[in-house]
Design a protein around this motif. Structure first.
Motif, PDB file in Angstrom:
ATOM      1  N   GLY A   9      46.016 125.232  36.618  1.00 23.11           N
ATOM      2  CA  GLY A   9      46.877 125.845  35.618  1.00 23.11           C
ATOM      3  C   GLY A   9      48.301 125.306  35.688  1.00 23.11           C
ATOM      4  O   GLY A   9      48.642 124.501  36.555  1.00 23.11           O
ATOM      5  N   ARG A  38      39.488 134.994  30.936  1.00 20.06           N
ATOM      6  CA  ARG A  38      40.943 134.989  30.983  1.00 20.06           C
ATOM      7  C   ARG A  38      41.471 136.385  30.700  1.00 20.06           C
ATOM      8  O   ARG A  38      40.825 137.188  30.018  1.00 20.06           O
ATOM      9  CB  ARG A  38      41.540 133.989  29.994  1.00 20.06           C
ATOM     10  CG  ARG A  38      41.353 134.344  28.532  1.00 20.06           C
ATOM     11  CD  ARG A  38      41.889 133.219  27.635  1.00 20.06           C
ATOM     12  NE  ARG A  38      41.731 133.526  26.217  1.00 20.06           N
ATOM     13  CZ  ARG A  38      41.994 132.677  25.234  1.00 20.06           C
ATOM     14  NH1 ARG A  38      42.447 131.444  25.513  1.00 20.06           N
ATOM     15  NH2 ARG A  38      41.828 133.034  23.969  1.00 20.06           N
ATOM     16  N   THR A  90      47.882 131.670  26.573  1.00 23.33           N
ATOM     17  CA  THR A  90      48.581 132.064  27.789  1.00 23.33           C
ATOM     18  C   THR A  90      47.851 133.234  28.458  1.00 23.33           C
ATOM     19  O   THR A  90      47.618 134.269  27.830  1.00 23.33           O
ATOM     20  CB  THR A  90      50.026 132.460  27.471  1.00 23.33           C
ATOM     21  OG1 THR A  90      50.726 131.301  27.002  1.00 23.33           O
ATOM     22  CG2 THR A  90      50.729 133.014  28.706  1.00 23.33           C
ATOM     23  N   VAL A  92      45.939 134.429  32.688  1.00 23.95           N
ATOM     24  CA  VAL A  92      45.386 134.016  33.973  1.00 23.95           C
ATOM     25  C   VAL A  92      43.904 133.738  33.744  1.00 23.95           C
ATOM     26  O   VAL A  92      43.189 134.571  33.180  1.00 23.95           O
ATOM     27  CB  VAL A  92      45.578 135.092  35.054  1.00 23.95           C
ATOM     28  CG1 VAL A  92      44.978 134.616  36.373  1.00 23.95           C
ATOM     29  CG2 VAL A  92      47.053 135.416  35.230  1.00 23.95           C
ATOM     30  N   TYR A  93      43.460 132.581  34.171  1.00 24.04           N
ATOM     31  CA  TYR A  93      42.074 132.145  33.964  1.00 24.04           C
ATOM     32  C   TYR A  93      41.285 132.288  35.263  1.00 24.04           C
ATOM     33  O   TYR A  93      41.753 131.879  36.326  1.00 24.04           O
ATOM     34  CB  TYR A  93      42.039 130.706  33.469  1.00 24.04           C
ATOM     35  CG  TYR A  93      42.437 130.573  32.015  1.00 24.04           C
ATOM     36  CD1 TYR A  93      43.750 130.771  31.619  1.00 24.04           C
ATOM     37  CD2 TYR A  93      41.488 130.278  31.037  1.00 24.04           C
ATOM     38  CE1 TYR A  93      44.121 130.673  30.276  1.00 24.04           C
ATOM     39  CE2 TYR A  93      41.840 130.178  29.705  1.00 24.04           C
ATOM     40  CZ  TYR A  93      43.153 130.381  29.332  1.00 24.04           C
ATOM     41  OH  TYR A  93      43.519 130.287  27.997  1.00 24.04           O
ATOM     42  N   THR A 109      44.089 131.248  37.975  1.00 24.21           N
ATOM     43  CA  THR A 109      45.123 130.229  37.812  1.00 24.21           C
ATOM     44  C   THR A 109      45.871 130.508  36.512  1.00 24.21           C
ATOM     45  O   THR A 109      45.258 130.738  35.468  1.00 24.21           O
ATOM     46  CB  THR A 109      44.523 128.811  37.837  1.00 24.21           C
ATOM     47  OG1 THR A 109      45.572 127.831  37.830  1.00 24.21           O
ATOM     48  CG2 THR A 109      43.570 128.547  36.689  1.00 24.21           C
ATOM     49  N   GLN A 110      47.183 130.526  36.591  1.00 23.09           N
ATOM     50  CA  GLN A 110      48.021 130.898  35.450  1.00 23.09           C
ATOM     51  C   GLN A 110      48.172 129.718  34.491  1.00 23.09           C
ATOM     52  O   GLN A 110      48.530 128.604  34.910  1.00 23.09           O
ATOM     53  CB  GLN A 110      49.409 131.338  35.927  1.00 23.09           C
ATOM     54  CG  GLN A 110      50.398 131.625  34.811  1.00 23.09           C
ATOM     55  CD  GLN A 110      50.064 132.902  34.055  1.00 23.09           C
ATOM     56  OE1 GLN A 110      49.813 133.941  34.643  1.00 23.09           O
ATOM     57  NE2 GLN A 110      50.085 132.830  32.722  1.00 23.09           N
ATOM     58  N   THR A 112      50.310 128.894  31.072  1.00 21.81           N
ATOM     59  CA  THR A 112      51.378 129.343  30.190  1.00 21.81           C
ATOM     60  C   THR A 112      51.635 128.268  29.149  1.00 21.81           C
ATOM     61  O   THR A 112      51.911 127.114  29.502  1.00 21.81           O
ATOM     62  CB  THR A 112      52.664 129.626  30.971  1.00 21.81           C
ATOM     63  OG1 THR A 112      52.398 130.606  31.974  1.00 21.81           O
ATOM     64  CG2 THR A 112      53.757 130.143  30.044  1.00 21.81           C
TER      65      THR A 112
END
Length: 115
Positions: A9, A38, A90, A92-93, A109-110, A112
């Motif tokens: 990410g 997500r 956008t 968190v995955y 994993t973020q 954005t």
């Protein structure tokens, strides 16, 4: 023990691309259907894409044509190639089993997407 570790990410501009990885261990990854999920701020976790042990794939309508899910059963790793990213992506995955996310969640994993 079962472990899922997401990575890849980051911060990307609208229209950009990222590739996420999910490293799995502690279970027989090759026989599990897996999914990318997500969670955006203030929203429920949602399924983004799924892939069965035989490679059958489905996508949420919101990412169809932009995201590609794949897996490598030798490396026990699943991937999510994300193109044409939008601010609405956008979140968190996370990765987990599909259709029921029955495994211990990783840290995620973020991603954005912002100008």
């Amino acid at each position: 023990q079962v472990q899922l570790v997401e990575s890849g990410g980051g911060l990307v501009q609208p229209g950009g691309s990222l590739t996420l990885s999910c490293a799995a261990s502690g279970f027989d990854f090759s026989i599990y259907a897996m999914g990318w999920y997500r969670q955006a701020p203030g929203k429920q976790r949602e399924l983004v894409a799924s892939i069965t042990s035989l490679g059958n794939i489905k996508y949420a309508d919101s990412v169809k044509g932009r995201f590609t899910i794949s897996r490598d059963n030798v490396k026990n790793t699943m991937y999510l190639q994300m193109n044409s990213l939008e601010p609405e992506d956008t979140a968190v995955y996370y990765c987990n089993s599909f259709p029921r996310p029955a495994l211990t969640w990783g840290q995620g994993t973020q991603v954005t997407v912002s100008a």
